[in-house]
Design a protein around this motif. Structure first.
Motif, PDB file in Angstrom:
ATOM      1  N   ARG A 233       0.821  -1.206   0.000  1.00  0.00           N
ATOM      2  CA  ARG A 233       0.000   0.000   0.000  1.00  0.00           C
ATOM      3  C   ARG A 233       0.861   1.265   0.000  1.00  0.00           C
ATOM      4  NH1 ARG A 233      -5.033  -0.117   4.129  1.00  0.00           N
ATOM      5  NH2 ARG A 233      -5.162   2.000   3.282  1.00  0.00           N
ATOM      6  N   LEU A 234       0.442   2.252  -0.792  1.00  0.00           N
ATOM      7  CA  LEU A 234       1.089   3.552  -0.791  1.00  0.00           C
ATOM      8  C   LEU A 234       0.603   4.372   0.407  1.00  0.00           C
ATOM      9  CD1 LEU A 234       0.880   4.352  -4.607  1.00  0.00           C
ATOM     10  CD2 LEU A 234       2.908   3.667  -3.323  1.00  0.00           C
ATOM     11  N   GLY A 235       1.305   5.436   0.714  1.00  0.00           N
ATOM     12  CA  GLY A 235       1.005   6.196   1.925  1.00  0.00           C
ATOM     13  C   GLY A 235      -0.077   7.229   1.777  1.00  0.00           C
ATOM     14  N   PHE A 236      -0.601   7.444   0.558  1.00  0.00           N
ATOM     15  CA  PHE A 236      -1.601   8.488   0.347  1.00  0.00           C
ATOM     16  C   PHE A 236      -2.863   7.918  -0.313  1.00  0.00           C
ATOM     17  CE2 PHE A 236       1.679   8.343  -2.876  1.00  0.00           C
ATOM     18  CZ  PHE A 236       0.981   8.192  -4.061  1.00  0.00           C
ATOM     19  N   THR A 237      -3.157   6.647  -0.054  1.00  0.00           N
ATOM     20  CA  THR A 237      -4.285   5.991  -0.705  1.00  0.00           C
ATOM     21  C   THR A 237      -5.603   6.306  -0.012  1.00  0.00           C
ATOM     22  OG1 THR A 237      -3.925   3.995   0.614  1.00  0.00           O
ATOM     23  CG2 THR A 237      -2.862   4.096  -1.544  1.00  0.00           C
ATOM     24  N   ASP A 275       3.928  12.337  19.133  1.00  0.00           N
ATOM     25  CA  ASP A 275       4.895  12.348  18.039  1.00  0.00           C
ATOM     26  C   ASP A 275       5.249  10.909  17.683  1.00  0.00           C
ATOM     27  OD1 ASP A 275       5.022  15.139  18.115  1.00  0.00           O
ATOM     28  OD2 ASP A 275       6.548  15.088  19.687  1.00  0.00           O
ATOM     29  N   THR A 276       5.293  10.610  16.391  1.00  0.00           N
ATOM     30  CA  THR A 276       5.662   9.265  15.954  1.00  0.00           C
ATOM     31  C   THR A 276       7.170   9.113  15.801  1.00  0.00           C
ATOM     32  OG1 THR A 276       5.425   9.865  13.614  1.00  0.00           O
ATOM     33  CG2 THR A 276       3.463   9.017  14.750  1.00  0.00           C
ATOM     34  N   LEU A 277       7.914  10.191  16.041  1.00  0.00           N
ATOM     35  CA  LEU A 277       9.381  10.198  15.984  1.00  0.00           C
ATOM     36  C   LEU A 277       9.908   9.755  14.617  1.00  0.00           C
ATOM     37  CD1 LEU A 277       8.726  10.216  19.086  1.00  0.00           C
ATOM     38  CD2 LEU A 277      10.965   9.184  19.408  1.00  0.00           C
ATOM     39  N   ASN A 278       9.153  10.105  13.592  1.00  0.00           N
ATOM     40  CA  ASN A 278       9.585   9.865  12.219  1.00  0.00           C
ATOM     41  C   ASN A 278       9.217  11.104  11.394  1.00  0.00           C
ATOM     42  OD1 ASN A 278      10.823   8.245  10.278  1.00  0.00           O
ATOM     43  ND2 ASN A 278       8.883   7.387   9.596  1.00  0.00           N
ATOM     44  N   PRO A 279       9.644  12.294  11.845  1.00  0.00           N
ATOM     45  CA  PRO A 279       9.090  13.543  11.321  1.00  0.00           C
ATOM     46  C   PRO A 279       9.312  13.770   9.835  1.00  0.00           C
ATOM     47  CG  PRO A 279      11.056  13.977  12.628  1.00  0.00           C
ATOM     48  CD  PRO A 279      10.705  12.531  12.843  1.00  0.00           C
ATOM     49  N   LEU A 280      10.440  13.352   9.296  1.00  0.00           N
ATOM     50  CA  LEU A 280      10.721  13.608   7.887  1.00  0.00           C
ATOM     51  C   LEU A 280       9.951  12.672   6.960  1.00  0.00           C
ATOM     52  CD1 LEU A 280      14.569  14.231   8.108  1.00  0.00           C
ATOM     53  CD2 LEU A 280      12.758  15.930   7.873  1.00  0.00           C
ATOM     54  N   PHE A 281       9.454  11.538   7.496  1.00  0.00           N
ATOM     55  CA  PHE A 281       8.784  10.543   6.660  1.00  0.00           C
ATOM     56  C   PHE A 281       7.278  10.469   6.918  1.00  0.00           C
ATOM     57  CE2 PHE A 281      12.573   7.476   5.757  1.00  0.00           C
ATOM     58  CZ  PHE A 281      13.343   8.565   5.374  1.00  0.00           C
ATOM     59  N   GLY A 287       6.364  12.899   2.697  1.00  0.00           N
ATOM     60  CA  GLY A 287       7.254  11.956   3.341  1.00  0.00           C
ATOM     61  C   GLY A 287       7.396  10.659   2.565  1.00  0.00           C
ATOM     62  N   ALA A 288       7.434   9.537   3.288  1.00  0.00           N
ATOM     63  CA  ALA A 288       7.596   8.218   2.664  1.00  0.00           C
ATOM     64  C   ALA A 288       6.462   7.949   1.680  1.00  0.00           C
ATOM     65  CB  ALA A 288       7.628   7.137   3.744  1.00  0.00           C
ATOM     66  N   ILE A 289       6.741   7.175   0.652  1.00  0.00           N
ATOM     67  CA  ILE A 289       5.703   6.886  -0.340  1.00  0.00           C
ATOM     68  C   ILE A 289       4.802   5.738   0.114  1.00  0.00           C
ATOM     69  CG2 ILE A 289       7.113   7.713  -2.251  1.00  0.00           C
ATOM     70  CD1 ILE A 289       7.586   4.703  -2.952  1.00  0.00           C
ATOM     71  N   SER A 290       5.232   4.934   1.087  1.00  0.00           N
ATOM     72  CA  SER A 290       4.452   3.770   1.519  1.00  0.00           C
ATOM     73  C   SER A 290       3.704   4.065   2.816  1.00  0.00           C
ATOM     74  CB  SER A 290       5.361   2.563   1.729  1.00  0.00           C
ATOM     75  OG  SER A 290       6.141   2.731   2.906  1.00  0.00           O
ATOM     76  N   ARG A 291       2.664   3.307   3.070  1.00  0.00           N
ATOM     77  CA  ARG A 291       1.926   3.407   4.328  1.00  0.00           C
ATOM     78  C   ARG A 291       2.790   2.922   5.491  1.00  0.00           C
ATOM     79  NH1 ARG A 291      -3.537   3.552   6.024  1.00  0.00           N
ATOM     80  NH2 ARG A 291      -4.033   2.253   7.829  1.00  0.00           N
ATOM     81  N   PHE A 292       3.491   1.821   5.308  1.00  0.00           N
ATOM     82  CA  PHE A 292       4.338   1.261   6.362  1.00  0.00           C
ATOM     83  C   PHE A 292       5.485   2.203   6.723  1.00  0.00           C
ATOM     84  CE2 PHE A 292       8.156  -1.295   7.458  1.00  0.00           C
ATOM     85  CZ  PHE A 292       7.713  -1.825   8.659  1.00  0.00           C
ATOM     86  N   GLY A 293       6.070   2.883   5.738  1.00  0.00           N
ATOM     87  CA  GLY A 293       7.249   3.706   5.968  1.00  0.00           C
ATOM     88  C   GLY A 293       6.989   4.987   6.718  1.00  0.00           C
ATOM     89  N   ARG A 294       5.723   5.347   6.935  1.00  0.00           N
ATOM     90  CA  ARG A 294       5.419   6.627   7.575  1.00  0.00           C
ATOM     91  C   ARG A 294       5.544   6.574   9.100  1.00  0.00           C
ATOM     92  NH1 ARG A 294      -0.280   8.309   5.763  1.00  0.00           N
ATOM     93  NH2 ARG A 294       0.222  10.033   7.203  1.00  0.00           N
ATOM     94  N   TYR A 431       9.309  -4.079  12.489  1.00  0.00           N
ATOM     95  CA  TYR A 431      10.411  -3.166  12.791  1.00  0.00           C
ATOM     96  C   TYR A 431      10.845  -2.463  11.514  1.00  0.00           C
ATOM     97  CZ  TYR A 431      13.278  -7.004  10.933  1.00  0.00           C
ATOM     98  OH  TYR A 431      13.797  -7.994  10.143  1.00  0.00           O
ATOM     99  N   ALA A 432      11.576  -1.375  11.686  1.00  0.00           N
ATOM    100  CA  ALA A 432      12.078  -0.640  10.516  1.00  0.00           C
ATOM    101  C   ALA A 432      13.236   0.249  10.914  1.00  0.00           C
ATOM    102  CB  ALA A 432      10.965   0.199   9.888  1.00  0.00           C
ATOM    103  N   VAL A 433      14.091   0.522   9.947  1.00  0.00           N
ATOM    104  CA  VAL A 433      15.173   1.495  10.064  1.00  0.00           C
ATOM    105  C   VAL A 433      14.984   2.515   8.948  1.00  0.00           C
ATOM    106  CG1 VAL A 433      17.654   1.896   9.946  1.00  0.00           C
ATOM    107  CG2 VAL A 433      16.768  -0.161  11.075  1.00  0.00           C
ATOM    108  N   THR A 434      15.068   3.803   9.290  1.00  0.00           N
ATOM    109  CA  THR A 434      14.897   4.854   8.291  1.00  0.00           C
ATOM    110  C   THR A 434      16.158   5.692   8.190  1.00  0.00           C
ATOM    111  OG1 THR A 434      13.956   6.418   9.888  1.00  0.00           O
ATOM    112  CG2 THR A 434      12.421   4.944   8.756  1.00  0.00           C
ATOM    113  N   LEU A 435      16.493   6.085   6.986  1.00  0.00           N
ATOM    114  CA  LEU A 435      17.634   6.946   6.725  1.00  0.00           C
ATOM    115  C   LEU A 435      17.145   8.128   5.900  1.00  0.00           C
ATOM    116  CD1 LEU A 435      18.613   3.726   6.373  1.00  0.00           C
ATOM    117  CD2 LEU A 435      20.834   4.843   6.223  1.00  0.00           C
ATOM    118  N   ALA A 436      17.307   9.322   6.433  1.00  0.00           N
ATOM    119  CA  ALA A 436      16.834  10.526   5.758  1.00  0.00           C
ATOM    120  C   ALA A 436      18.009  11.443   5.433  1.00  0.00           C
ATOM    121  CB  ALA A 436      15.826  11.268   6.639  1.00  0.00           C
TER     122      ALA A 436
END
Length: 518
Positions: A233-237, A275-281, A287-294, A431-436
């Motif tokens: 799923r994309l993050g803006f569906t 705060d979800t502590l993922n501000p850039l995504f 932000g992220a293009i996916s629903r999971f990545g947000r 789980y996930a790791v993000t790099l911005a």
């Protein structure tokens, strides 16, 4: 797959080329206009210099006004109340000082104090008025025009306390892959063009409070039908057939300096309170293009109406509480009988570069986060109508440098079916790791990478309903800020072993998200 990626790449290059050319054309037009305006200004200035003399400190008018300033203190902004000119003045500049002095002298005459204005000074003022009558008249006209424009602006503006903003997303997206659900059929590779439009109305009644209203229309597919899994799923569906609807109604207000209260009437989510502590995504449009990545999927265990608060314990710690009921407006369930989610989160910020979060969510019949496998979304295979879940999350973000931020999360859901024999339990892990990489190549650009595992049923007392293998979520995107109001984000999402099944072929989802803001 190659054809899909080529199409997406071709569209991205074309869009960027069009934008670059448009910017060049606009810049050329602006430069030409600036040159013409400069020419007119210089011509007018030259004409004025030819027709109007300047005022030097040796002129009678200068000396006369200086004497009046010293005697009546009619330009008090100057040091020691003295008119200290250290350069030649234009007649317009001199008229402004003269006008100030006239106003002050008129006040002295009106008050009729013992220290009045003598006749010689009145004669001098009348002579100055006559000498600079054109400049004084021009100054009066400009002042009146400014007052009129100010009054007109106040009358015509939308509101003194309300701000209207908007956002439009156009996206060209496509998916590719083989057999993902053991049906023998591959993913539908057709490209789709979709949109989402939002109008936001924010009103303040007491300066620190805010009433938020969001109207929305959209028609973006969730891709779960085309791919056979929510992992793609994309993050803006979302799809309302492009019919305008009320998607958010919220009111927030402070109590003292440490507490802020949130009342969610329509469209509330647990992450609204914290705060979800993922501000850039976290943004669905930037932000992220996916629903999971947000954000951590455990935040997605409720959607509806509720209330919450934020309490600032200190400069480095805060407590967030919230409750959301999905069906609070339904007479058959109401607030007490509705599906719900409740959240408690502690945030720690030991310094300005590091932020940590500890999250607990209690939910009822709200396991489906729309990001994991079918068993993660419903580990009891639709047999239970009373699923209680306790979820635990750890989130972190670390700004290594202004050009690089490292983040990530771990989420564990412990679910129990209270209406089945022996109350079976299941555990779901993600789980996930993000790099911005903010400002990469240009200010406000953003490159992002997400690597993680979508929600997976790692344990189930119903042994046949446990995910046997492991999927990986691999995502990369680059937001190009073309102008202040236009951003273009090409991105690629790769899901290995979809549905945590090694027999399923890898899924590829590509998109070019174009976001307009105003």
């Amino acid at each position: 797959m190659a054809k899909v990626l080529c199409n997406i790449l071709w569209l991205t290059v074309t869009l960027v080329a069009i934008l670059v050319q448009a910017n060049r054309t606009l810049a050329t037009a602006r430069m030409s206009a600036d040159i013409n305006q400069t020419k007119v200004y210089l011509a007018q200035k030259a004409q004025n210099q030819n027709t109007l003399a300047n005022v030097s400190d040796t002129d009678w008018a200068f000396q006369a006004l200086k004497s009046l300033v010293e005697r009546y203190n009619c330009i008090p902004s100057y040091p020691n109340s003295l008119y200290r000119g250290d350069r030649i003045l234009t007649r317009s500049e001199f008229a402004m000082s003269l006008n100030l002095c006239l106003d002050e002298v008129n006040k002295l005459i009106t008050t009729a104090t013992t220290n009045g204005v003598n006749k010689e000074d009145l004669t001098t003022l009348r002579r100055l008025q006559t000498e600079f009558a054109p400049e004084l008249a021009s100054l009066q006209r400009r002042t009146e025009n400014l007052k009129f424009q100010t009054t007109q602006l106040a009358a015509q503006q939308f509101s003194t306390t309300t701000k209207l903003t908007g956002e439009i997303i156009f996206a060209l997206s496509g998916a590719h892959g083989g057999d993902t659900d053991n049906s023998g059929e591959g993913v539908d590779p057709n490209l789709i063009l979709s949109d989402r439009v939002r109008l936001n109305i924010n009103t303040s009644f007491r300066e620190r409070d805010q009433l938020s209203i969001r109207l929305q229309a959209q028609n973006t597919s969730e891709f779960n039908d085309a791919t056979g899994t929510d992992m793609a799923r994309l993050g803006f569906t979302g799809d309302s057939d492009n019919k305008l609807e009320l998607s958010r109604l919220e009111y927030r207000f402070p109590i003292g300096e440490q507490v802020r209260v949130y009342i969610e009437i329509v469209g509330g989510e647990l992450n609204d309170f914290t705060d979800t502590l993922n501000p850039l995504f976290s943004s669905s449009s930037r932000g992220a293009i996916s629903r999971f990545g947000r954000r951590n999927p455990i935040y997605r265990q409720s959607f509806g109406s509720g209330v919450g608060l934020r309490y600032e314990l200190s400069d480095a710690a805060s407590l967030r509480l919230g409750f959301i009921a999905n069906d609070a407006d339904e007479p058959g369930s109401g607030i007490t009988g509705s599906r719900y989610g409740a959240i408690v989160q502690l945030n720690f910020e030991p310094n300005e570069d590091i932020e940590l979060g500890l999250t607990y969510v209690r939910s009822y019949n709200n396991l489906n986060t729309g990001t994991g496998s079918q068993l993660a979304n419903d580990p009891f295979d639709r047999e239970s109508n009373r699923v209680i879940a306790n979820s635990y999350g750890f989130e972190a973000t670390f700004q290594v440098s202004p050009a690089f931020t490292l983040g990530g999360w771990v989420g564990l859901i412990e679910a129990r079916a209270e209406d089945l024999s022996r109350n079976p339990e299941a555990k779901i892990l993600n789980y996930a790791v993000t790099l911005a990489f903010p400002d990469l190549g240009k200010k406000d650009n953003l490159a992002g990478i997400v690597i993680g595992q979508p929600p997976k049923a790692i344990r189930n007392d119903l042994s046949t309903f446990k995910d046997q293998d492991t999927s990986l979520h691999l995502e990369v995107f680059y937001r190009f800020q073309a102008t202040d109001n236009l951003a273009i984000t090409p991105g690629l999402l790769v899901i290995t072993n979809p549905e945590h099944d090694k027999n399923s072929d890898t899924i590829y989802v590509g998109t070019v998200r174009t976001t307009f803001t105003f």
